[in-house]
Design an enzyme around this catalytic site. Structure first.
Site, PDB file in Angstrom:
ATOM      1  N   PHE A 268       0.875  -1.178   0.000  1.00  0.00           N
ATOM      2  CA  PHE A 268       0.000   0.000   0.000  1.00  0.00           C
ATOM      3  C   PHE A 268       0.904   1.217   0.000  1.00  0.00           C
ATOM      4  O   PHE A 268       1.742   1.356   0.908  1.00  0.00           O
ATOM      5  CB  PHE A 268      -0.870   0.061   1.266  1.00  0.00           C
ATOM      6  CG  PHE A 268      -1.586   1.395   1.443  1.00  0.00           C
ATOM      7  CD1 PHE A 268      -2.925   1.531   1.122  1.00  0.00           C
ATOM      8  CD2 PHE A 268      -0.903   2.519   1.921  1.00  0.00           C
ATOM      9  CE1 PHE A 268      -3.578   2.768   1.284  1.00  0.00           C
ATOM     10  CE2 PHE A 268      -1.552   3.755   2.073  1.00  0.00           C
ATOM     11  CZ  PHE A 268      -2.893   3.868   1.757  1.00  0.00           C
ATOM     12  N   GLU A 269       0.764   2.075  -0.983  1.00  0.00           N
ATOM     13  CA  GLU A 269       1.359   3.392  -0.839  1.00  0.00           C
ATOM     14  C   GLU A 269       0.651   4.337  -1.782  1.00  0.00           C
ATOM     15  O   GLU A 269       0.157   3.934  -2.834  1.00  0.00           O
ATOM     16  CB  GLU A 269       2.883   3.403  -1.073  1.00  0.00           C
ATOM     17  CG  GLU A 269       3.344   3.151  -2.474  1.00  0.00           C
ATOM     18  CD  GLU A 269       4.880   3.226  -2.639  1.00  0.00           C
ATOM     19  OE1 GLU A 269       5.624   3.192  -1.644  1.00  0.00           O
ATOM     20  OE2 GLU A 269       5.329   3.329  -3.794  1.00  0.00           O
TER      21      GLU A 269
END
Ligand SMILES: Nc1nc2c(ncn2[C@@H]2O[C@H](COP(=O)(O)OP(=O)(O)O)[C@@H](O)[C@H]2O)c(=O)[nH]1
Ligand SMILES: *[C@@H]1O[C@H](CO)[C@@H](O)[C@H](O)[C@H]1NC(C)=O
Ligand SMILES: *[C@@H]1O[C@H](CO)[C@@H](O)[C@H](O)[C@H]1NC(C)=O
Ligand SMILES: [Mg+2]
Length: 392
Positions: A268-269
């Protein structure tokens, strides 16, 4: 026989009155319960944020980017179902799928049908998924065998190394990515555990946030034996790239001598792509690429992105999306308190096995909160650095 209605008008009148009163009581009690349940904030729960249609110009030029193999389509449908239901059915940000092989018609059909938003499918250029000429491929092979023998996670995999190198420094150079300023990474098999009722891209743009994360975790140090040595070499050659108020403390508790392994879990980013496209990040990636650790060791894109964000960005340009509930197989981040109720989270914040902030592995997440914001809270930051005798 019909209903038992009393013959006397007086009795009829009294019965009707009783019925009306109890109906009122019911409604009234329910109304009170609703207001007290949500602590007077029940309106917020139903407030609809602005929504964007698929073709609409968006306030931020942004997309989801998904690196995937053709056989990933089934678990990608699960990921897309989650992000669409929790967020994107209202915001309709486009998706960019990237693959080192041509996408099959099946993959395209099976992913396109999960969203109303625009979808793009791109093949990765060969030079972004192969060995640079300075890499000794025999040496790389020997090190894979060695790491495999030592049971290093993905230590024997050649494709995983190309993947990590591509995600570290090349994905944002793909032609399909050129139209976008921000991106949000998605992977197969992930889950979103709470509603996301606002636009995180806009949130970041309005606040000049360049990097957003939700899980902070320790790295497997046997995948990156010499990464920090290379980072130190780079920093020595380019001292001008280090701002005064960065998050060095979060990745190194001895003022840069050693790396503690803390990194943002990059599956996740959300990032401002101008960070990755900047001169300093470009130089940093090119330097690491020359060092060879993507192939002679098994450097991951997560520590590479994270070390860059911690060193090259000011602390407040990095944001913990503490309110976003997210699971990647292994760990989850689960918000607690008001955010949990308001965002209709379905995870258990006190889960001992899955919720990262409860685990030893989650020390990195928890300790982020110890780093104060700088310029706005400059005094606090100075006091903090004195107290811990560190420079940051
Ligand atoms: N096209 C392509 N994508 C890959 C390959 N290996 C991994 N990926 C993608 O890279 C991301 C990370 O891989 P994953 O298997 O989830 O690794 P993990 O999260 O580190 O366990 C996912 O989006 C995968 O779909 C590959 O060989 N080719
Ligand atoms: C993909 O969708 C098209 C159009 O609906 C259809 O004609 C085709 O048979 C599908 N192909 C596969 C492999 O599912
Ligand atoms: C930390 O390291 C920097 C650069 O090497 C140095 O200038 C600074 O004085 C050090 N600070 C402390 C508190 O040791
Ligand atoms: Mg994964």
């Amino acid at each position: 026989m019909g209903m038992m209605v009393p013959r006397s008008p007086l009795l009829r009148y009294m019965l009707a009155a009783v019925a009306l009163l109890s109906l009122y009581g019911l409604v009234h009690v329910n109304y009170e319960r609703a207001t007290s349940l949500f602590n007077g904030r029940h309106l917020e729960l139903y407030e609809r944020p602005v929504s964007y249609q698929p073709g609409d110009p968006k306030p931020v030029k942004a997309c989801f980017t998904i690196l995937s193999r053709n056989h990933d389509w089934r678990s990608l449908r699960e990921s897309m179902k989650q992000i669409e239901d929790r967020f994107n059915h209202r915001f309709n940000y486009p998706y960019v799928f990237l693959n080192d092989k041509p996408f099959t018609e099946e993959f395209i059909n099976m992913t396109r049908s999960m969203t109303q938003a625009e979808v793009y499918y791109g093949e990765i250029p060969k030079e972004h998924w192969s060995y640079p000429e300075w890499i000794d491929q025999e040496k790389a092979k020997r090190s894979r065998e060695e790491m495999d023998k030592n049971k290093v996670m993905y230590g024997g995999s050649e494709s995983y190394r190309h993947m990590c190198r591509f995600e570290s420094g090349l994905f944002f150079k793909h032609p399909l990515m050129q139209q976008f300023d921000y991106y949000w990474r998605l992977e197969p098999g992930i889950e979103y555990l709470c509603d996301i009722n606002y636009d995180p891209f806009l949130y970041m743009k309005q606040r000049n946030i360049r990097y957003g994360w939700t899980i902070g975790i320790f790295e497997l140090m046997n995948t990156i034996p010499t990464l920090w040595d290379s980072v130190k070499k780079f920093v020595k050659q380019h001292p001008e790239t280090i701002p005064e108020h960065n998050s060095l403390w979060w990745v190194s508790r001895d003022n840069g001598t050693t790396y503690n392994g803390c990194h943002f879990w990059s599956n996740f980013e959300i990032a401002d792509l101008s960070f990755y496209r900047s001169e300093q990040y470009t130089k940093f990636f090119d330097f690491l690429d020359r060092e060879g650790g993507f192939f002679y060791e098994r450097w991951g894109d997560a520590p590479v992105h994270s070390i860059a964000a911690a060193l090259f960005l000011q602390k407040e340009e990095v944001h913990w999306f503490d309110d976003i509930g997210y699971l990647h197989p292994g760990w989850q981040h689960c918000p607690s308190g008001d955010a949990w109720l308001q965002n209709r989270c379905t995870c258990d914040p006190s889960d001992k096995d899955k919720t990262i902030t409860n685990a030893d592995w989650g020390k990195c997440s928890r300790e982020w909160a110890l780093l104060p914001d700088t310029p706005p809270n400059y005094r606090k930051a100075l006091a903090f650095s004195k107290q811990r005798s560190i420079a940051f």
